[in-house]
Design a protein around this motif. Structure first.
Motif, PDB file in Angstrom:
ATOM      1  N   VAL A  65       0.838  -1.406  -0.267  1.00  0.00           N
ATOM      2  CA  VAL A  65      -0.008  -0.552  -0.200  1.00  0.00           C
ATOM      3  C   VAL A  65       0.505   1.342  -0.097  1.00  0.00           C
ATOM      4  O   VAL A  65       0.300   2.406  -0.230  1.00  0.00           O
ATOM      5  N   ARG A  66       2.230   1.277   0.487  1.00  0.00           N
ATOM      6  CA  ARG A  66       2.957   2.470   0.472  1.00  0.00           C
ATOM      7  C   ARG A  66       3.078   2.843  -0.826  1.00  0.00           C
ATOM      8  O   ARG A  66       3.728   4.129  -1.466  1.00  0.00           O
ATOM      9  N   SER A  67       3.127   1.673  -2.169  1.00  0.00           N
ATOM     10  CA  SER A  67       3.717   1.917  -3.736  1.00  0.00           C
ATOM     11  C   SER A  67       2.688   2.910  -3.878  1.00  0.00           C
ATOM     12  O   SER A  67       3.832   4.050  -4.626  1.00  0.00           O
ATOM     13  N   ARG A  68       1.750   3.239  -3.675  1.00  0.00           N
ATOM     14  CA  ARG A  68       0.950   4.871  -4.092  1.00  0.00           C
ATOM     15  C   ARG A  68       1.923   6.182  -3.615  1.00  0.00           C
ATOM     16  O   ARG A  68       1.959   6.626  -5.135  1.00  0.00           O
ATOM     17  N   ALA A  69       1.465   6.385  -2.649  1.00  0.00           N
ATOM     18  CA  ALA A  69       3.233   7.519  -2.196  1.00  0.00           C
ATOM     19  C   ALA A  69       4.562   7.387  -2.244  1.00  0.00           C
ATOM     20  O   ALA A  69       4.741   8.662  -2.957  1.00  0.00           O
ATOM     21  N   ALA A  73      -2.669  -4.996   6.065  1.00  0.00           N
ATOM     22  CA  ALA A  73      -3.602  -4.210   4.653  1.00  0.00           C
ATOM     23  C   ALA A  73      -2.589  -4.539   3.464  1.00  0.00           C
ATOM     24  O   ALA A  73      -1.750  -4.571   3.008  1.00  0.00           O
ATOM     25  N   ARG A  74      -4.137  -5.304   2.729  1.00  0.00           N
ATOM     26  CA  ARG A  74      -3.702  -5.638   1.293  1.00  0.00           C
ATOM     27  C   ARG A  74      -3.819  -4.883   0.247  1.00  0.00           C
ATOM     28  O   ARG A  74      -4.830  -3.741   0.728  1.00  0.00           O
ATOM     29  N   PRO A  75      -2.699  -4.305  -0.720  1.00  0.00           N
ATOM     30  CA  PRO A  75      -2.482  -3.328  -1.692  1.00  0.00           C
ATOM     31  C   PRO A  75      -3.744  -3.179  -2.687  1.00  0.00           C
ATOM     32  O   PRO A  75      -3.476  -4.823  -3.285  1.00  0.00           O
ATOM     33  N   GLY A 129       5.122  -4.764 -13.922  1.00  0.00           N
ATOM     34  CA  GLY A 129       6.158  -2.948 -15.610  1.00  0.00           C
ATOM     35  C   GLY A 129       6.739  -1.853 -15.013  1.00  0.00           C
ATOM     36  O   GLY A 129       7.108  -2.046 -14.213  1.00  0.00           O
ATOM     37  N   ARG A 130       6.922  -1.291 -16.090  1.00  0.00           N
ATOM     38  CA  ARG A 130       8.178  -0.938 -16.541  1.00  0.00           C
ATOM     39  C   ARG A 130       7.197   0.928 -16.609  1.00  0.00           C
ATOM     40  O   ARG A 130       6.220   1.025 -17.231  1.00  0.00           O
ATOM     41  N   CYS A 131       8.120   2.092 -16.279  1.00  0.00           N
ATOM     42  CA  CYS A 131       7.837   3.233 -16.630  1.00  0.00           C
ATOM     43  C   CYS A 131       8.164   4.244 -17.629  1.00  0.00           C
ATOM     44  O   CYS A 131       9.899   4.218 -17.023  1.00  0.00           O
ATOM     45  N   PRO A 132       7.336   4.522 -18.864  1.00  0.00           N
ATOM     46  CA  PRO A 132       8.012   4.482 -20.146  1.00  0.00           C
ATOM     47  C   PRO A 132       8.655   6.381 -19.704  1.00  0.00           C
ATOM     48  O   PRO A 132      10.232   6.583 -19.985  1.00  0.00           O
ATOM     49  N   ARG A 133       8.164   6.668 -18.616  1.00  0.00           N
ATOM     50  CA  ARG A 133       8.604   8.341 -18.028  1.00  0.00           C
ATOM     51  C   ARG A 133      10.073   8.456 -16.999  1.00  0.00           C
ATOM     52  O   ARG A 133      10.840   9.411 -17.582  1.00  0.00           O
ATOM     53  N   HIS A 134       9.799   7.394 -16.525  1.00  0.00           N
ATOM     54  CA  HIS A 134      11.445   6.752 -16.075  1.00  0.00           C
ATOM     55  C   HIS A 134      12.152   5.193 -16.081  1.00  0.00           C
ATOM     56  O   HIS A 134      11.171   4.362 -15.435  1.00  0.00           O
ATOM     57  N   PRO A 135      12.862   5.099 -17.460  1.00  0.00           N
ATOM     58  CA  PRO A 135      12.707   4.033 -17.840  1.00  0.00           C
ATOM     59  C   PRO A 135      13.582   2.921 -16.635  1.00  0.00           C
ATOM     60  O   PRO A 135      13.626   1.511 -16.894  1.00  0.00           O
ATOM     61  N   SER A 136      14.002   3.667 -15.657  1.00  0.00           N
ATOM     62  CA  SER A 136      14.940   2.701 -14.785  1.00  0.00           C
ATOM     63  C   SER A 136      14.092   2.205 -13.750  1.00  0.00           C
ATOM     64  O   SER A 136      14.277   1.238 -12.846  1.00  0.00           O
ATOM     65  N   LEU A 137      12.312   2.713 -13.545  1.00  0.00           N
ATOM     66  CA  LEU A 137      11.270   2.917 -12.666  1.00  0.00           C
ATOM     67  C   LEU A 137      10.982   1.009 -13.028  1.00  0.00           C
ATOM     68  O   LEU A 137      10.463   1.266 -13.777  1.00  0.00           O
ATOM     69  N   TYR A 138      10.902   0.162 -12.497  1.00  0.00           N
ATOM     70  CA  TYR A 138      10.144  -0.965 -12.892  1.00  0.00           C
ATOM     71  C   TYR A 138       8.560  -0.960 -11.327  1.00  0.00           C
ATOM     72  O   TYR A 138       8.937   0.127 -10.238  1.00  0.00           O
ATOM     73  N   TYR A 139       7.674  -2.064 -11.449  1.00  0.00           N
ATOM     74  CA  TYR A 139       6.895  -1.815  -9.771  1.00  0.00           C
ATOM     75  C   TYR A 139       5.894  -3.806 -10.604  1.00  0.00           C
ATOM     76  O   TYR A 139       5.641  -3.302 -11.099  1.00  0.00           O
ATOM     77  N   ALA A 140       5.538  -3.391  -9.441  1.00  0.00           N
ATOM     78  CA  ALA A 140       4.682  -4.811  -8.747  1.00  0.00           C
ATOM     79  C   ALA A 140       4.090  -4.665  -7.471  1.00  0.00           C
ATOM     80  O   ALA A 140       4.553  -5.189  -6.541  1.00  0.00           O
ATOM     81  N   PHE A 141       3.143  -3.968  -8.372  1.00  0.00           N
ATOM     82  CA  PHE A 141       2.283  -3.988  -6.707  1.00  0.00           C
ATOM     83  C   PHE A 141       0.861  -4.089  -6.624  1.00  0.00           C
ATOM     84  O   PHE A 141       0.240  -3.954  -7.617  1.00  0.00           O
ATOM     85  N   GLY A 142       0.032  -4.233  -4.997  1.00  0.00           N
ATOM     86  CA  GLY A 142      -1.481  -4.450  -5.763  1.00  0.00           C
ATOM     87  C   GLY A 142      -2.120  -5.409  -5.645  1.00  0.00           C
ATOM     88  O   GLY A 142      -2.829  -5.775  -6.715  1.00  0.00           O
ATOM     89  N   HIS A 143      -1.369  -6.473  -5.292  1.00  0.00           N
ATOM     90  CA  HIS A 143      -1.859  -7.688  -5.683  1.00  0.00           C
ATOM     91  C   HIS A 143      -3.045  -8.567  -5.074  1.00  0.00           C
ATOM     92  O   HIS A 143      -3.546  -9.597  -5.343  1.00  0.00           O
ATOM     93  N   GLN A 144      -3.651  -7.486  -3.888  1.00  0.00           N
ATOM     94  CA  GLN A 144      -5.032  -7.300  -3.303  1.00  0.00           C
ATOM     95  C   GLN A 144      -4.899  -8.755  -2.798  1.00  0.00           C
ATOM     96  O   GLN A 144      -3.896  -9.652  -1.967  1.00  0.00           O
ATOM     97  N   HIS A 145      -5.956 -10.098  -2.979  1.00  0.00           N
ATOM     98  CA  HIS A 145      -5.708 -10.815  -2.091  1.00  0.00           C
ATOM     99  C   HIS A 145      -5.107 -12.208  -2.552  1.00  0.00           C
ATOM    100  O   HIS A 145      -4.966 -13.317  -2.151  1.00  0.00           O
TER     101      HIS A 145
END
Length: 415
Positions: free
Chosen positions: A255-259, A351-353, A363-379
């Motif tokens: 859930v901290r990924s949002r900030a 807290a589940r995200p 995925g990968r962020c096109p605006r910042h090509p060195s940034l990747y993310y993996a979150f929001g898997h809920q249950h």
């Protein structure tokens, strides 16, 4: 494929998703640094029911879930509680849009494909940990306490997409044994195959940490306050003013990924969907697969470290205090069912995200090509951890955007 020799990745988040990604990256030759302030191991990764839920191929953002919501409200005895409705109102509007038939069907196909690889990926991860006994492939059971609820439940499951799993009536010997164990009636039960459980979440956590260290991983316990970009370089700033740098940054902070994403101007509409459990060290529950009491929206799992009863879907601020009433209700369920437990249980909540369409963001962020993310898997964080690690490591190693992850791209919320 890019060369990962000597390249580094900073993984932000030390739950099961972060560790699975870190180990998969190490296997591809990346130098991995992992940071998470959770020293006590209380994250949702270790507080769940331990169920590898490959049968959950239908996203919870669905017309069926929406129709059933009123009767599932906590005030009426159900598991669903909106403690902070005004705060999550924008998320709810997005959720309603995700429940439209076209968007639901798109999400179902995407989730189904990911779940099809979840259990094979877990087998590979358990083998890599050299602890295959951590994965128990005995399926799970589901039961009802009245003839009416059994009839409704069977009809509902008959019309549900359960992916590559299967179910059948629980055999007579197991049903008789279950009835002999419980005080409450068991009017019907089914047994799923193709699902699994983790033998013990804390043993899994220890194995992941140990393997990461053996692979030369560096672990920190910083809380990351923000991500910042300077030209093509991306770095993380800690709450005590330190700067952490790496060639790639992977955000797996729940859930901290949002900030963290917002610190770069990126929108990740996550909410904290909180669950609760009680775990008894002393009990006489036999070795069985996880058992879902569908009338009570509760799952009971025997772990090596005790018997755990888990439930509830509570939408609240991630840092708001727990609701003791939910632990009381779990105790009440345990007493009414006659669970053979002794002593005081350990109480937990976390807290589940969760994103509005109940799909993860990968995925990968096109605006910042060195940034990747993996979150929001809920249950499905535990369920999808191993396959997420494999997919994200491949994506980072290949240095581009993976077409197979297009359905999980965070940019879907900008449309």
């Amino acid at each position: 494929m890019t060369s990962s020799s000597g390249s580094s990745v900073l993984v932000i988040g030390g739950g099961v998703i972060g560790h699975a990604c870190a180990l998969a990256l190490q296997a591809r030759g990346w130098r991995v640094r992992l940071t998470d302030p959770d020293r006590e191991g209380i994250a949702p990764s270790w507080g769940n029911a331990g169920h590898i839920a490959t049968e959950q191929a239908q996203p919870l953002a669905s017309p069926a879930t929406l129709r059933s919501a009123p009767r599932r409200l906590y005030a009426f005895g159900g598991p669903l509680d909106l403690r902070d409705p005004l705060r999550i109102a924008p998320w709810v509007l997005r959720y309603l849009r995700a429940c439209t038939p076209g968007r639901y069907e798109h999400g179902r196909l995407a989730l189904r494909g990911l779940l099809a690889q979840a259990l094979p990926a877990w087998r590979r991860l358990a083998d890599a940990l050299q602890q295959p006994q951590l994965l128990r492939e005995d399926g799970h059971w589901l039961c009802w306490e009245s003839a009416a609820s059994a009839a409704r439940g069977r009809a509902a499951w008959a019309g549900t997409d359960i992916g590559d799993t299967r179910y059948h009536p629980l055999n007579a010997a197991h049903l008789a044994d279950l009835r002999a164990t419980l005080r409450a009636p068991v009017s019907g039960a089914i047994a799923f195959s193709g699902t699994a459980q983790i033998a013990d979440p804390y043993a899994l956590a220890a194995a992941l940490r140990s393997r990461f260290a053996e692979g030369g991983g560096q672990r920190f316990h910083h809380r990351i306050d923000a991500l910042q970009a300077e030209g093509d370089e991306l770095f993380a700033r800690t709450d005590d003013g330190q700067v952490l740098r790496a060639d790639r940054v992977l955000v797996c902070a729940g859930v901290r990924s949002r900030a963290l994403m917002a610190s770069l101007g990126l929108h990740a509409p996550l909410v904290a969907e909180r669950g609760y459990h009680l775990q008894w060290r002393e009990h006489d529950w036999p070795q069985r697969p996880p058992l879902v009491f569908e009338d009570r929206s509760m799952i009971v799992t025997r772990f090596d470290g005790g018997l755990r009863a888990a439930g509830f879907v509570e939408y609240a601020h991630a840092d708001s205090p727990p609701d003791p009433g939910k632990w009381r209700r779990l105790r009440q369920h345990a007493a009414e069912l006659g669970l053979p437990v002794r002593g005081e249980p350990r109480a937990w909540f976390g807290a589940r995200p969760t994103l509005p369409d109940y799909l993860p963001a990968l995925g990968r962020c096109p605006r910042h090509p060195s940034l990747y993310y993996a979150f929001g898997h809920q249950h499905l964080g535990l369920t999808l951890a191993a396959v997420t690690g494999e997919r994200m490591a491949a994506t980072i190693d290949e240095g581009g955007e993976a077409p197979e992850l297009a359905a999980f791209d965070l940019r879907r919320f900008a449309r």
